[in-house]
Design a protein around this motif. Sequence first.
Motif, short mmCIF file in Angstrom:
data_model
loop_
_atom_site.label_atom_id
_atom_site.label_comp_id
_atom_site.label_asym_id
_atom_site.label_seq_id
_atom_site.Cartn_x
_atom_site.Cartn_y
_atom_site.Cartn_z
N ASP A 228 50.69 9.37 53.52
CA ASP A 228 49.88 8.83 54.62
C ASP A 228 48.38 9.00 54.44
O ASP A 228 47.60 8.11 54.81
CB ASP A 228 50.31 9.49 55.94
CG ASP A 228 51.75 9.18 56.30
OD1 ASP A 228 51.97 8.35 57.19
OD2 ASP A 228 52.64 9.76 55.67
N LEU A 229 47.95 10.11 53.90
CA LEU A 229 46.51 10.37 53.80
C LEU A 229 45.84 9.62 52.66
O LEU A 229 44.61 9.47 52.66
CB LEU A 229 46.27 11.88 53.64
CG LEU A 229 46.67 12.76 54.82
CD1 LEU A 229 46.37 14.22 54.51
CD2 LEU A 229 45.96 12.33 56.10
N LEU A 230 46.61 9.15 51.70
CA LEU A 230 46.03 8.54 50.50
C LEU A 230 45.23 7.27 50.79
O LEU A 230 44.13 7.10 50.24
CB LEU A 230 47.12 8.29 49.46
CG LEU A 230 47.83 9.55 48.96
CD1 LEU A 230 48.85 9.19 47.88
CD2 LEU A 230 46.83 10.57 48.43
N PRO A 231 45.70 6.35 51.64
CA PRO A 231 44.87 5.19 51.97
C PRO A 231 43.58 5.57 52.69
O PRO A 231 42.53 4.94 52.49
CB PRO A 231 45.78 4.34 52.87
CG PRO A 231 47.17 4.74 52.46
CD PRO A 231 47.07 6.20 52.18
N PHE A 232 43.64 6.61 53.53
CA PHE A 232 42.42 7.07 54.21
C PHE A 232 41.43 7.63 53.18
O PHE A 232 40.22 7.37 53.28
CB PHE A 232 42.77 8.14 55.25
CG PHE A 232 43.50 7.61 56.45
CD1 PHE A 232 42.79 7.05 57.51
CD2 PHE A 232 44.88 7.64 56.52
CE1 PHE A 232 43.45 6.54 58.62
CE2 PHE A 232 45.55 7.14 57.62
CZ PHE A 232 44.83 6.59 58.67
N LYS A 233 41.94 8.38 52.23
CA LYS A 233 41.09 8.93 51.17
C LYS A 233 40.42 7.80 50.39
O LYS A 233 39.22 7.85 50.10
CB LYS A 233 41.92 9.80 50.24
CG LYS A 233 41.14 10.51 49.15
CD LYS A 233 42.05 11.46 48.37
CE LYS A 233 41.25 12.26 47.33
NZ LYS A 233 40.78 11.43 46.23
N ALA A 234 41.21 6.76 50.08
CA ALA A 234 40.67 5.61 49.34
C ALA A 234 39.58 4.91 50.14
O ALA A 234 38.55 4.49 49.60
CB ALA A 234 41.79 4.63 49.00
N GLY A 235 39.79 4.78 51.45
CA GLY A 235 38.81 4.13 52.30
C GLY A 235 37.52 4.93 52.43
O GLY A 235 36.42 4.37 52.42
N ILE A 236 37.65 6.24 52.56
CA ILE A 236 36.48 7.10 52.66
C ILE A 236 35.68 7.05 51.37
O ILE A 236 34.45 6.95 51.38
CB ILE A 236 36.90 8.54 53.00
CG1 ILE A 236 37.46 8.59 54.43
CG2 ILE A 236 35.73 9.50 52.85
CD1 ILE A 236 38.14 9.89 54.79
#
Length: 265
Positions: A228-236
Motif C-alpha cells: 500500500d505505501l509504495l505508490p505513495f512513496k513513488a508519488g512523494i
Amino acid sequence: GFEPGVIFRSVVQNQIHIHAYASLMALFQESFVVLHGPEGRIYAIIVIHIILVIRRGRMHRRQPYRVEPQILYVIQFGDNALKVADSVSVAILIGTDEEGGTVVRASLYPKYRSTRFRSPRQVYQAGGFEEITKDTKIKDRFLKSLGLNCNFGPVADVPYSRNNFIYDRSVSTSTGKAKKFVKLTVTQMGRDGVVSVLKHFPGYGSNRDTHTGVVTDVRPREQFESCDLLPFKAGIEAGASAVLVSHNIVTCLDGNLPASLSPAV
C-alpha cells in the motif's frame, strides 16, 4: 462564531455591502462572498475578515457593538485565468475532486464539459500509460480554465479485488502499475502547474467505504510496507504537493483513532 445565514451580501455598483447579526460568540470571523453571474458562472470570490468592535458607554447601549468587514483579498475568474490581488502574500489553493469515473465535480455538468472524465482504470485500459499522461494533460488544462489549481488526486490506493470499495477509483490491483500511474500523473500535474494530492493514505486496500460507517483495518504493518505505501512513496518522490489521509482506523499504527485524526499516522 456566526451562525449560517448571518452574513448577507449584495453587489451595488461594484460595492460589497456586508450586514451581520447574530448571537455573537467570537470577536472575528473569516467569511467569503461568491459572486455569480445570471448564467451561474462564478465571477469572483471575496474573502472577508469580519471584526467585531465592542462599544462601551451609555451612548452605545442600544448598539453595544459594530461590525467592521475588511476585504482580505479578491480571487477573480476571468479570461480563463485565475487572478489574485497583488496584496496576497500567501498562495491560494482552489481545489476539487476530479478523479474521473465515479468521482467528478466540474465535468459532471455538460455546461462545463460535454463528457465526464473517465476513471484511471478506464483510461489505462483504453491506451496504457501513454493515455494516462494524455488524459492528465487534458484534465489539468480543463481545471485551470475554470480557475482551479489543485486536484485531489491521484488515487494511490491498491485494491485486492474487484469487490473492494476503492476498485473502480483505482488504476489497478497491481502495486507496480499503481506506482507508475501515480508517478506519471504527479509528474505531469507538476509540469502543468496543478497541485497534486495523493490519497487515501496509508491505503484503502480491501476496506469498506468510510463514508457509510466506521472502518477498522486490521492488516499488519508489513502488508502496508510491501504494497500500500509504495505508490505513495513513488508519488512523494515525484514531487507530490500533499497527501490526503483516510478515515480508516489502522490498528497497526493507531488502534483508537481514525488515520485522519491520528498523530501516529
